[in-house]
Design a protein around this motif. Structure first.
Motif, short mmCIF file in Angstrom:
data_model
loop_
_atom_site.label_atom_id
_atom_site.label_comp_id
_atom_site.label_asym_id
_atom_site.label_seq_id
_atom_site.Cartn_x
_atom_site.Cartn_y
_atom_site.Cartn_z
N PRO A 54 38.36 39.86 38.88
CA PRO A 54 37.65 38.59 38.97
C PRO A 54 36.40 38.65 39.83
O PRO A 54 35.41 37.98 39.55
CB PRO A 54 38.69 37.65 39.60
CG PRO A 54 40.00 38.28 39.27
CD PRO A 54 39.76 39.76 39.30
N ALA A 55 36.42 39.46 40.91
CA ALA A 55 35.27 39.52 41.81
C ALA A 55 34.18 40.45 41.31
O ALA A 55 33.08 40.46 41.83
CB ALA A 55 35.71 39.96 43.22
N GLY A 56 34.50 41.27 40.29
CA GLY A 56 33.51 42.24 39.81
C GLY A 56 33.18 42.04 38.35
O GLY A 56 32.99 43.01 37.61
N LYS A 132 36.97 40.06 53.60
CA LYS A 132 37.82 39.63 52.49
C LYS A 132 37.59 40.44 51.21
O LYS A 132 38.29 40.22 50.22
CB LYS A 132 37.57 38.15 52.21
CG LYS A 132 38.00 37.23 53.35
CD LYS A 132 37.76 35.77 53.01
CE LYS A 132 38.21 34.86 54.14
NZ LYS A 132 37.98 33.42 53.84
N GLY A 133 36.60 41.34 51.22
CA GLY A 133 36.36 42.17 50.04
C GLY A 133 35.00 41.89 49.43
O GLY A 133 34.02 41.66 50.12
N GLY A 134 34.95 41.88 48.09
CA GLY A 134 33.69 41.66 47.39
C GLY A 134 33.57 42.61 46.21
O GLY A 134 34.57 43.01 45.60
N SER A 135 32.34 43.01 45.91
CA SER A 135 32.11 43.87 44.75
C SER A 135 30.95 44.82 45.03
O SER A 135 30.03 44.50 45.78
CB SER A 135 31.83 43.04 43.50
OG SER A 135 30.62 42.33 43.63
N SER A 136 31.02 45.98 44.38
CA SER A 136 29.95 46.98 44.45
C SER A 136 29.70 47.50 43.04
O SER A 136 30.63 47.96 42.37
CB SER A 136 30.34 48.13 45.38
OG SER A 136 29.39 49.19 45.30
N ILE A 137 28.45 47.40 42.59
CA ILE A 137 28.07 47.85 41.26
C ILE A 137 26.99 48.92 41.40
O ILE A 137 25.97 48.70 42.06
CB ILE A 137 27.54 46.68 40.41
CG1 ILE A 137 28.62 45.61 40.23
CG2 ILE A 137 27.04 47.17 39.05
CD1 ILE A 137 28.12 44.35 39.56
N ALA A 150 34.87 47.00 60.53
CA ALA A 150 35.35 45.70 60.06
C ALA A 150 36.84 45.55 60.35
O ALA A 150 37.53 46.50 60.70
CB ALA A 150 35.08 45.56 58.56
N ASP A 151 37.32 44.32 60.16
CA ASP A 151 38.74 44.04 60.36
C ASP A 151 39.19 43.06 59.28
O ASP A 151 38.39 42.26 58.78
CB ASP A 151 38.99 43.46 61.74
CG ASP A 151 40.48 43.52 62.13
OD1 ASP A 151 41.24 44.19 61.40
OD2 ASP A 151 40.85 42.90 63.13
N ILE A 152 40.47 43.15 58.93
CA ILE A 152 41.05 42.25 57.93
C ILE A 152 42.00 41.30 58.66
O ILE A 152 42.95 41.73 59.30
CB ILE A 152 41.83 43.04 56.85
CG1 ILE A 152 40.89 43.96 56.09
CG2 ILE A 152 42.52 42.08 55.89
CD1 ILE A 152 41.60 44.87 55.10
N SER A 153 41.74 40.00 58.53
CA SER A 153 42.59 39.02 59.20
C SER A 153 43.51 38.30 58.22
O SER A 153 44.32 37.46 58.62
CB SER A 153 41.74 37.98 59.94
OG SER A 153 40.92 37.26 59.03
N ILE A 154 43.38 38.64 56.93
CA ILE A 154 44.25 38.06 55.92
C ILE A 154 45.21 39.14 55.42
O ILE A 154 45.16 40.28 55.87
CB ILE A 154 43.43 37.49 54.75
CG1 ILE A 154 42.51 38.60 54.17
CG2 ILE A 154 42.59 36.31 55.19
CD1 ILE A 154 41.71 38.15 52.97
N ASP A 155 46.09 38.77 54.52
CA ASP A 155 47.08 39.73 54.03
C ASP A 155 46.44 40.88 53.27
O ASP A 155 46.89 42.02 53.36
CB ASP A 155 48.11 39.03 53.13
CG ASP A 155 48.99 38.06 53.91
OD1 ASP A 155 49.10 38.25 55.13
OD2 ASP A 155 49.53 37.13 53.30
N GLU A 156 45.41 40.58 52.51
CA GLU A 156 44.82 41.61 51.65
C GLU A 156 43.36 41.30 51.38
O GLU A 156 42.99 40.17 51.10
CB GLU A 156 45.60 41.70 50.33
CG GLU A 156 45.05 42.73 49.36
CD GLU A 156 45.88 42.81 48.08
OE1 GLU A 156 47.09 43.05 48.18
OE2 GLU A 156 45.30 42.61 46.99
N ALA A 157 42.52 42.33 51.47
CA ALA A 157 41.12 42.22 51.07
C ALA A 157 40.95 42.99 49.77
O ALA A 157 41.51 44.08 49.61
CB ALA A 157 40.21 42.79 52.15
N ARG A 158 40.18 42.43 48.86
CA ARG A 158 40.02 43.05 47.54
C ARG A 158 38.57 43.43 47.32
O ARG A 158 37.67 42.59 47.42
CB ARG A 158 40.48 42.11 46.44
CG ARG A 158 40.25 42.67 45.05
CD ARG A 158 41.00 41.91 44.00
NE ARG A 158 40.72 42.45 42.67
CZ ARG A 158 41.43 42.16 41.59
NH1 ARG A 158 42.46 41.35 41.68
NH2 ARG A 158 41.12 42.68 40.41
#
Length: 222
Positions: A54-56, A132-137, A150-158
């Motif tokens: 969905p993010a990409g 939280k993640g994001g996309s790379s093209i 960086a750090d992740i404060s939620i259960d999962e970063a996508r």
């Protein structure tokens, strides 16, 4: 059976048919079929990415359009030379790339990373405490993404990664758990992160890849 094994089995069968056809053992017209319908590989890959990443979605949409264009051209529904030339496409893609993050070599303090590289490369250092993640093209280009600050404060970063004749190197902290999945087409990915007992299972980076003649490496810094 995993998706990669199914794809590998298809390639083995296809290669076997081509060898038998070239040797004259069977006459299945495989050469004509491949030359006509090879864009279906891009179409299927694009649809797969649209449905699973969905993010990409931009990467999947680009691949789908390229596949449709070549397939319609091969079936003589359009005459490519009459409707499109190479240079305007380059201008359009470069224009699209300007809409994405251009913080090349600079620290980025944002929860979401969205980068687009075409015929070029980029270095991105993420320092967000709530990544939280994001996309790379990457299309005929590459991206170096440094997440060690960086750090992740939620259960999962996508993070959704798409490469077409390109690649991506992703560096992650040693206490992150990395999960990689996706679809390789004449490409692949490697999860080279070091596994140790100090990994915090609450910090999960899920990397979803679509690689076409490209590669993605996820690793820790030395």
């Amino acid at each position: 059976m995993s998706k990669s094994r199914i794809f590998g089995l298809i390639l083995i069968l296809l290669g076997g048919f081509i060898i038998l056809n070239n040797a004259g053992v069977v006459d299945i017209g495989i050469g004509e079929i491949i030359s006509t319908y090879w864009p279906l590989i891009l179409i299927v890959a694009g649809i797969y990415n649209l449905l699973t990443n969905p993010a990409g979605r931009l990467g999947g949409f680009i691949v789908l359009l390229i596949g449709l264009f070549f397939q319609l051209n091969n079936l003589d529904y359009i005459a490519a030379a009459e409707y499109i030339s190479f240079w305007p496409v380059i201008f359009i893609l470069i224009g699209v790339s300007l809409l994405f993050d251009k913080s090349n070599g600079k620290e980025i303090d944002r929860e979401k990373l969205n980068v687009f590289n075409i015929f070029s490369g980029g270095d991105y250092r993420i320092i967000s405490n709530n990544f939280k993640g994001g996309s790379s093209i990457s299309i005929f280009g590459g991206a170096d993404i440094d997440l060690t600050g960086a750090d992740i404060s939620i259960d999962e970063a996508r993070l959704d990664v798409f490469t077409l004749f390109g690649g991506a190197d992703i560096y992650v902290p040693e206490d992150w758990q990395v999960v990689v999945k996706g679809l390789p087409i004449f490409g692949g990915w490697d999860n080279l992160t070091r596994h140790n007992q100090d990994i915090d299972n609450s910090k999960i980076l899920s990397v979803s890849c679509l690689t076409i003649f490209g590669g993605v490496d996820i690793k820790n810094k030395k």
